[in-house]
Write an enzyme that holds these catalytic residues in place. Sequence first.
Site, PDB file in Angstrom:
ATOM      1  CD  GLU A  42      19.720  -9.225 -20.178  1.00 13.07           C
ATOM      2  OE1 GLU A  42      19.100  -8.962 -19.127  1.00 13.07           O
ATOM      3  OE2 GLU A  42      20.950  -9.103 -20.278  1.00 13.07           O
ATOM      4  CE  LYS A  59      24.620  -5.090  -0.456  1.00 12.36           C
ATOM      5  NZ  LYS A  59      23.440  -5.977  -0.510  1.00 12.36           N
ATOM      6  CB  ILE A  97      25.722  -4.229 -20.187  1.00 12.24           C
ATOM      7  CG1 ILE A  97      26.853  -3.186 -20.245  1.00 12.24           C
ATOM      8  CG2 ILE A  97      25.844  -5.033 -18.912  1.00 12.24           C
ATOM      9  CD1 ILE A  97      28.249  -3.774 -20.396  1.00 12.24           C
ATOM     10  CD1 TRP A 143      20.866  -9.525  -4.905  1.00 13.99           C
ATOM     11  CD2 TRP A 143      20.534  -9.364  -7.109  1.00 13.99           C
ATOM     12  NE1 TRP A 143      21.634  -8.477  -5.367  1.00 13.99           N
ATOM     13  CE2 TRP A 143      21.451  -8.351  -6.719  1.00 13.99           C
ATOM     14  CE3 TRP A 143      20.175  -9.457  -8.458  1.00 13.99           C
ATOM     15  CZ2 TRP A 143      22.011  -7.448  -7.617  1.00 13.99           C
ATOM     16  CZ3 TRP A 143      20.732  -8.558  -9.356  1.00 13.99           C
ATOM     17  CH2 TRP A 143      21.636  -7.564  -8.934  1.00 13.99           C
ATOM     18  CB  CYS A 172       8.865  -4.121  -3.412  1.00 15.11           C
ATOM     19  SG  CYS A 172       8.134  -2.883  -2.352  1.00 15.11           S
ATOM     20  CD  GLU A 194      24.320  -6.363  -4.063  1.00 14.06           C
ATOM     21  OE1 GLU A 194      23.605  -7.263  -3.608  1.00 14.06           O
ATOM     22  OE2 GLU A 194      23.956  -5.590  -4.962  1.00 14.06           O
ATOM     23  CG  HIS A 219      27.985  -5.991 -16.315  1.00 14.44           C
ATOM     24  ND1 HIS A 219      28.598  -4.805 -16.621  1.00 14.44           N
ATOM     25  CD2 HIS A 219      26.847  -5.662 -15.639  1.00 14.44           C
ATOM     26  CE1 HIS A 219      27.876  -3.801 -16.164  1.00 14.44           C
ATOM     27  NE2 HIS A 219      26.806  -4.296 -15.561  1.00 14.44           N
ATOM     28  CG  HIS A 227      22.930   4.509 -13.725  1.00 13.33           C
ATOM     29  ND1 HIS A 227      24.235   4.232 -14.063  1.00 13.33           N
ATOM     30  CD2 HIS A 227      22.413   3.366 -13.217  1.00 13.33           C
ATOM     31  CE1 HIS A 227      24.495   2.962 -13.754  1.00 13.33           C
ATOM     32  NE2 HIS A 227      23.416   2.425 -13.241  1.00 13.33           N
ATOM     33  CD  GLU A 265      -1.479  -2.324   1.966  1.00 15.28           C
ATOM     34  OE1 GLU A 265      -0.244  -2.508   2.112  1.00 15.28           O
ATOM     35  OE2 GLU A 265      -2.334  -3.148   2.344  1.00 15.28           O
TER      36      GLU A 265
HETATM   37  N1  GLN Z   1      22.848  -8.211 -18.392  1.00 14.62           N
HETATM   38  C1  GLN Z   1      22.140  -7.411 -17.469  1.00 14.62           C
HETATM   39  C2  GLN Z   1      21.479  -6.236 -18.191  1.00 14.62           C
HETATM   40  O1  GLN Z   1      21.989  -5.765 -19.126  1.00 14.62           O
HETATM   41  C3  GLN Z   1      23.045  -6.868 -16.400  1.00 14.62           C
HETATM   42  C4  GLN Z   1      22.267  -6.131 -15.360  1.00 14.62           C
HETATM   43  C5  GLN Z   1      23.113  -5.653 -14.214  1.00 14.62           C
HETATM   44  O2  GLN Z   1      24.262  -5.385 -14.391  1.00 14.62           O
HETATM   45  N2  GLN Z   1      22.554  -5.514 -13.043  1.00 14.62           N
HETATM   46  O3  GLN Z   1      20.441  -5.760 -17.801  1.00 14.62           O
HETATM   47 ZN    ZN Z   2      25.356  -3.358 -14.476  1.00 15.34          ZN
END
Ligand code: GLN
Ligand code: ZN
Length: 765
Positions: free
Chosen positions: A497, A121, A444, A574, A529, A618, A654, A707, A28
């Site tokens: 992907e 984190k 990537i 994760w 989330c 992490e 990566h 980003h 909520e």
């Molecule tokens: N291969 C993933 C992507 O391109 C890598 C994501 C990530 O680095 N968290 O989305």
């Molecule tokens: Zn990444």
Amino acid sequence: MSDDRATTHASQFTATVPGIARIGADRELKRAVESYWAGRIDAAELGRVGAEIRRDGWNRLRRAGHDSIPVGTFSYYDQVLDTAEMLGALPPRVAGIDDRLDRYFAAARGTDDVTPLEMTKWFDTNYHYLVPEIGPDTRFSLDASRLVDEIAEARALGVAARPVVIGPITFLALAKAVDGADAPLTRVDDLIGLYSELLRLIGDTGVPWVQIDEPTLVTDQADGLAELAERVYRELSAVTGRPRILVQTYFGDAGDRLTALARTDVDGVGVDLVSGTAESVAGAGLGDKLVVAGVVDGRNVWRTDLDQALTTLEAVRRDVGALAVSTSCSTLHVPYSLSPETDLDGTDAGRTLRGWLAFADEKFAEVAALAGALADGRQAHAAEFDAARRALASRATDPRLTVGAVRDRLAALTADDWTRTPAAGRRKAQDDALGLPALTTTTIGSYPQTVEIRKARMAARTGALDEAAYRARMQQEIAEVIALQERIGLDVLVHGEPERNDMVQYFAEQLDGFFATRNGWVQSYGSRCVRPPILFGDVARPEPMTVDWITYAQSLTDRPVKGMLTGPVTILAWSFVRDDQPLIDTARQVALAIRDETVDLERAGVSIIQVDEPALRELLPLRAADRAEYLDWAVTAFRIATAGVADATQIHTHLCYSEFGEVIGAIADLDADVTSIEAARSHMEVLADLDSAGFANQVGPGVYDIHSPRVPSTEEITESLREALAAVTADRLWVNPDCGLKTRRTDEVEAALRNMVAAAHAVRT
Ligand code: GLN
Ligand code: ZN
């Protein structure tokens, strides 16, 4: 305090938790804050949703039978940001925003004019907090009105409130110095005055206890933490008119910091007895202080072995004045309740699995049962103890937890299985096979995840779109992404992907040994989330998971298409992971499953395979002493996952960051042929660091920051590449963005990648 202490013995408590989730059982709060941000609801409506979530949370604890209830662990975004606000330490750049709530959200998320606080984190969990900034001009000042209002709200509902605040040591240890200020911890004396005032204010409300969270006391984040803890809590416990003070630690063993706290006049300490030890408590000399014993795991999902927990509690009780039962940390880190997990009831195997689990509500009940048994004996709670024993026995004997074939493979592993030909030899084979140009351009993995893609995935899940139609829809998407990359002129392509909801869940859904929850949401940060899968049994890969998609993409182009997988460390990081065997064994099982996929991809003609490990850093343990062992198994798991292919098959990895710190040696040890990293924001400095760690393989430092929606110019990227070439020879340098493109728009992606390819061509010639 001492007479008071004798007379208010009735205010002692026996069952509690350090804190609870606040996103709402049906998320909520997520919906409400997002609506508020979008201007669809006003502050008053958001406030009503917040109050309802608080009431619901307190009632859950009350119904379970807890006799002291944390108040103040609710947050509209993040508890560290709340603390910064309470201490007058929001960054000066938001000071001009008049409305309090909007100022708070501006610090959290930024506005058109204001950059947000950094996020990182929360200890070794998957929760992310906002990093307070302490500058030379930061003047702390106390505004505890939000907390005081919540205490009043709780007491009006008849809740046995125990206010909770983040302590001064932890707050400063988590903050970062800006504008040339000294380390934030040097400001601790400024905060002691404010916390003294805070304690008086809380004392005035009449609540018997306050909880001050100091998880930093389980880390080695600063030198002299024991002395500092002693000094700070000597002063705070000398404040007159204060309530009783509980100093709460979690996420590890507080060791000598408990001994230091024992020398102060605080009235209680909270300890994590899941990752910490009862011996530390026994040896700390806590005298008549209350120990709040976290024997129920607050951050994993397994049902507690009540017999074992009670034995621990009874042992601790011998050495301390008074004992209360608790979870090891806030239940912020686990889902609310098992009750929506109706999928689990469908089959015998599902019902059995359900019996092994405990989400927050179930943990609250375990705490209460243990507190009851501690007071009245096991017999008084025979039903709960019997049920826990049956669950444990069923878990110990369930065939899904010990699969012979998986165990045999694990036992047969030797160093040969994680050792490839030395990198130079592989390089030769790969150059011959692939014939790629210097400064190879690639991406990537993900391409923009449009609303239509998400809708199609959802429709396939609910059955509205049948399997064949879904497949055709995704293939169409792949074809578009391949065509786009050819138009742009990239050298190594990806399928984009589109079929992946999440880079871990996608694999978890196809692997044996995992269960994906229906409603098991936990807060990652702010309104975001995640639904971590539950890794409950032996892991194996019954069938190829990605081969069809990648080979379809490859069939559309003459350029090489890179296969795309998630690595074993990230899959573990994760997920909620089984607690009945060492992590190293679980990691190796997952690694073997990923290895099977790499081998099948290779067999299907895929000659470049990327295995992402964004979570490698992490999982790094909080205490330095535990790190070498972790890095050793993490690196080995990655290598098991990737060493099953021929020399001519090129392995990429990566990582989503460039501040490698303590993992830099491990990154070299992964021995991937090509490693792509974040570097756009750190101006390529990371390449020199990699060099000094002995890293000699190929590297793709991200040449622009995905980003941000900003499209970088060809000149800028050319400049970045020239900087990179100062540290790495051209034959080792790859050209790529710094992360996946799924959050960007297609037009931004196309423009940015065109400039990137143009820059690579310019530098090549
Ligand atoms: N291969 C993933 C992507 O391109 C890598 C994501 C990530 O680095 N968290 O989305
Ligand atoms: Zn990444």
